[in-house]
Design an enzyme around this catalytic site. Structure first.
Site, PDB file in Angstrom:
ATOM      1  N   ASP A 199       0.839  -1.208   0.000  1.00 22.77           N
ATOM      2  CA  ASP A 199       0.000   0.000   0.000  1.00 22.77           C
ATOM      3  C   ASP A 199       0.872   1.256   0.000  1.00 22.77           C
ATOM      4  O   ASP A 199       0.663   2.183  -0.789  1.00 22.77           O
ATOM      5  CB  ASP A 199      -0.893   0.038   1.251  1.00 22.77           C
ATOM      6  CG  ASP A 199      -1.931  -1.060   1.304  1.00 22.77           C
ATOM      7  OD1 ASP A 199      -3.063  -0.819   0.892  1.00 22.77           O
ATOM      8  OD2 ASP A 199      -1.593  -2.159   1.786  1.00 22.77           O
TER       9      ASP A 199
ATOM     10  N   THR B 151      -6.852  -4.816   0.366  1.00 20.98           N
ATOM     11  CA  THR B 151      -5.663  -5.142   1.161  1.00 20.98           C
ATOM     12  C   THR B 151      -5.863  -6.422   1.972  1.00 20.98           C
ATOM     13  O   THR B 151      -4.954  -7.260   2.062  1.00 20.98           O
ATOM     14  CB  THR B 151      -5.295  -3.977   2.097  1.00 20.98           C
ATOM     15  OG1 THR B 151      -5.035  -2.810   1.314  1.00 20.98           O
ATOM     16  CG2 THR B 151      -4.053  -4.300   2.908  1.00 20.98           C
TER      17      THR B 151
END
Length: 326
Positions: free
Chosen positions: A67, A139
């Protein structure tokens, strides 16, 4: 050539290349096996954790090195190319760590640069543009190994409305080609889409895609009211819209506050460039201006071209609509 191209086309052309580079970073982090997982909200005071629950955010929302690195790639690349546009990333303001030079994208997608710009965007100015970035949508799925759910999202808004964007799926077809380049879906309202050919949803049954893991009572009430023949449960807003774009479902329904503007700006822009619609559950478009609040507080309702969006929304029970007041 890029010097004479309208700004909106340059932003889109750069975003296509940048999203693909960010996707390569996401894969590199996974291949190294050092995900660097942190829980974004665990250090917040108790009252802030309560606030996040109220707006639909998980207090244990996870963030990985993928990320962080992918966002650095995207924001650095776009901000250097377009210093006067507004860019908002999911991971907030990251530290100014030096990034590898090969993470900084300077090239453009030539197909977009050669396209005819829709007239309404020809004179778009930098201050009119807000780019919403989710460097790694899905995620949780990424950390669980559900890699085909993962997307990189770069959404483009003009005057507060999502008008285009990029959805990059780094692990597209990874079961048969783990080292493949992934797949990029892009679109601009008035120009059309690229990187894929929109599929056509089945005519003999009605299929809805919705959340894989965030299915509360209100979500289930909405789904039951629409009476689908099949429900496809997957992770990530970007992936759900890919399901629509590929013709595997007719609608994406999520009666919850869990999504944010960076989750939906790109999917909305690409879907609407393909002839579909993405709104809240009342049928209203979200505001993507730079001062807009982050949560999509009235849920998500998306349909493919050919589905009567307004009619489908009208089938939701009143209790669902009342659960998301303005």
């Amino acid at each position: 050539m890029a010097q004479s191209v309208p700004l909106i086309l340059k932003v889109l052309a750069s975003s296509i290349k940048t999203a693909a580079r960010a996707g390569k970073i996401v894969k590199d982090v996974m291949d190294k096996g050092e995900l660097g997982i942190v829980h974004k909200n665990t250090t917040l005071p108790t009252f802030m954790n309560y606030f996040f629950r109220l707006i639909g955010a998980s207090k244990n929302d996870v963030q990985t090195e993928a990320d962080r690195s992918a966002q650095r790639c995207i924001i650095t690349s776009l901000s250097r190319q377009f210093p006067n546009i507004t860019i908002i990333g999911e991971e907030g303001t990251l530290d100014e760590a030096e990034i590898p030079s090969d993470w900084i994208v300077t090239d453009f997608d030539e197909c977009v640069l050669k396209s005819t710009c829709p007239p309404k965007f020809i004179d778009t100015k930098p201050e009119d543009i807000v780019v919403w970035v989710d460097p790694l949508d899905g995620t949780s799925e990424y950390t669980e190994g559900l890699l085909d759910h993962v997307t990189v999202l770069i959404g483009i808004a003009v005057g507060g409305k999502s008008v285009g964007g990029v959805i990059h799926q780094p692990y597209y077809d990874y079961h048969t080609n783990r080292n493949g380049p992934g797949k990029t879906y892009w679109g601009l309202v008035g120009l059309g889409v690229g990187g894929f050919t929109p599929g056509k949803a089945p005519s003999d049954k009605f299929i809805i895609t919705t959340s894989r893991s965030h299915r509360d009572e209100m979500v289930n009430r909405a789904l039951n009211a629409l009476n689908p023949d099949e429900i496809i449960s997957v992770g990530g807003a970007g992936h759900k819209v890919v399901v629509l774009l590929e013709g595997r479902a007719h609608a994406y329904v999520y009666a919850s506050r869990g999504c944010k503007k960076w989750d939906t700006c790109a999917p909305e822009g690409v879907l609407e460039a393909a002839g579909g619609l993405l709104t809240d559950i009342h049928g209203k478009h979200y505001d993507y201006s730079k001062n807009a609040s982050f949560p999509d507080a009235q849920g998500i309702f998306a349909t493919v071209q050919g589905v009567n969006h307004k009619d489908l929304i009208s089938k939701l029970p009143e209790e669902v609509h009342k659960a998301f007041p303005y």
